[in-house]
Design an enzyme around this catalytic site. Structure first.
Site, PDB file in Angstrom:
ATOM      1  N   CYS A 196       6.279  -3.783   9.934  1.00 15.63           N
ATOM      2  CA  CYS A 196       5.111  -4.250   9.169  1.00 15.63           C
ATOM      3  C   CYS A 196       4.873  -3.389   7.931  1.00 15.63           C
ATOM      4  CB  CYS A 196       3.869  -4.232  10.054  1.00 15.63           C
ATOM      5  SG  CYS A 196       2.381  -4.615   9.110  1.00 15.63           S
ATOM      6  N   VAL A 248      -2.328  -4.304  12.461  1.00 18.00           N
ATOM      7  CA  VAL A 248      -1.844  -2.948  12.210  1.00 18.00           C
ATOM      8  C   VAL A 248      -1.917  -2.675  10.713  1.00 18.00           C
ATOM      9  CG1 VAL A 248      -0.358  -2.844  14.219  1.00 18.00           C
ATOM     10  CG2 VAL A 248       0.578  -3.743  12.080  1.00 18.00           C
ATOM     11  N   GLU A 295      -7.356  -1.497   8.825  1.00 17.98           N
ATOM     12  CA  GLU A 295      -7.184  -1.857   7.408  1.00 17.98           C
ATOM     13  C   GLU A 295      -6.388  -0.796   6.644  1.00 17.98           C
ATOM     14  OE1 GLU A 295      -7.908  -4.702   5.650  1.00 17.98           O
ATOM     15  OE2 GLU A 295      -8.304  -5.490   7.649  1.00 17.98           O
ATOM     16  N   SER A 296      -5.204  -1.175   6.221  1.00 14.84           N
ATOM     17  CA  SER A 296      -4.267  -0.208   5.658  1.00 14.84           C
ATOM     18  C   SER A 296      -4.812   0.603   4.483  1.00 14.84           C
ATOM     19  CB  SER A 296      -2.969  -0.908   5.243  1.00 14.84           C
ATOM     20  OG  SER A 296      -3.203  -1.864   4.239  1.00 14.84           O
TER      21      SER A 296
END
Lengths: 231, 231
Positions: B4, B44, B57-58
């Site tokens: 991802c 993720v 939340e990246s």
């Protein structure tokens, strides 16, 4: 644009942080060329310095204003985890907004789908729960902070649904006891008072926006002119 | 989830900032119950402390890691305007991503619409232009920073389009001379090297994901096991 909730976010932060700025309202249906040239996405708020620097996007503009404004009035937590959690709350409010707009921007259509209203209430439950888990009056503490100002503009407009569509979409205050207290407390805040518009004004804008003719962005200015000439 | 790109953002920042963490990969098609219970959106990256605190939340996770990690290696500018502009660049990369995904997640369908490819290139022009306007090798300076790490995972995957769809979607390096240099420089960065996967691995994952059967998330682990047992 005087009636834009995204622009209001940054106005609230600018006022709370004691920043001096000039507001230039723009017609967002028929955008001025200078505005699109300055900030190609053509959205508000747009922050401009006059030296060529330009910044857009309400959450980013608001964070920026918090960083450069009055340091004795921080709107974000000094704890990195709390700050990150608050950013998430502000960011994910887009779920509430998008459900709300699905109704609001279609209120004039004969076949209006009311189902987004339930989604909106479900997304709002998260904010009631979060506020309940905090010991303070506001999300931020004893004064409004980043989350409070980032979500407030839509609370100012929730009543509009009932007004435009009818009692079926009346805002169910009993479902949100903490947010209802919070709303009353927010209305006492100086920055909120500075930019607050009553539901009748939001209604007038919305009816003009979807009248089929040109949107009247200037009715508040004309009322102001009448008041001034009556002095 | 090992393949991802959003998760990779936070892995890169974690490594660059010298933060110690354990990686638990999850199957995102058939999500484990414990994962959804921990973070209901079930996405993720999810950062978990073990004391009940969880953050998702990246972009927000990455900013947080930048704040708590090695202070001598700041990934964001100390200048609030530059920092805000960089946030905008990281945030608006979602335009590139969504155009890319429109093709990538449909590559196996007989009637594939290739038009998002041109949108993607157009959105990428902004990053070429921005990098060109900066005197440094990276967006951040002489080492990769927030913008560099936030956009990198998709640069690692651009070649996939050509591999999966054909030469029509070959990444046009000549259109992006600065980004092409930047890509070579990024490949020399320690954090990038730590998490980098070659295009063949991304391809194997994508083909498994859209094979019609169960996605094989574990082929790298099995390869690792074979290597270990051969020692």
């Amino acid at each position: 644009m005087r009636f834009c909730p995204y622009a209001e976010r940054s106005l609230l932060v600018g006022s709370a942080k004691g920043i001096k700025f000039e507001v230039v309202n723009v017609n967002l249906v028929d955008k001025p060329d200078w505005f699109v040239a300055m900030n190609p996405p053509g959205l508000v708020p747009t922050l401009e310095w006059g030296d060529g620097r330009v910044l857009g996007e309400s959450l980013i503009v608001s964070e920026y204003l918090d960083e450069i404004g009055d340091a004795s009035r921080p709107l974000q937590s000094s704890d990195p985890f709390q700050k990150a959690k608050d950013k998430l709350l502000a960011d994910k409010f887009s779920q509430v907004i998008s459900a709300l707009f699905k109704i609001m921007l279609n209120y004039h259509k004969p076949e209006l789908d009311l189902s987004p209203f339930d989604d909106m209430l479900r997304y709002l439950d998260r904010y009631e729960k979060e506020l309940k888990s905090r010991p303070s009056q506001f999300f931020n503490g004893d004064k409004p902070g980043y989350v409070d100002y980032m979500i407030w503009p839509w609370f100012e407009r929730f009543e509009l649904l009932g007004v435009l569509v009818g009692d079926k979409l009346k805002f169910p205050k009993t479902r949100y006891p903490r947010l209802t207290e919070w709303t009353s407390a927010m209305l006492e805040d100086d920055a909120v008072k500075t930019w607050y518009l009553p539901v009748e004004v939001h209604e007038q804008y919305m009816r003009s926006r979807f009248s089929g003719g040109a949107t009247d962005y200037d009715f508040l200015v004309r009322q102001q002119e009448v008041k001034t000439s009556n002095l």
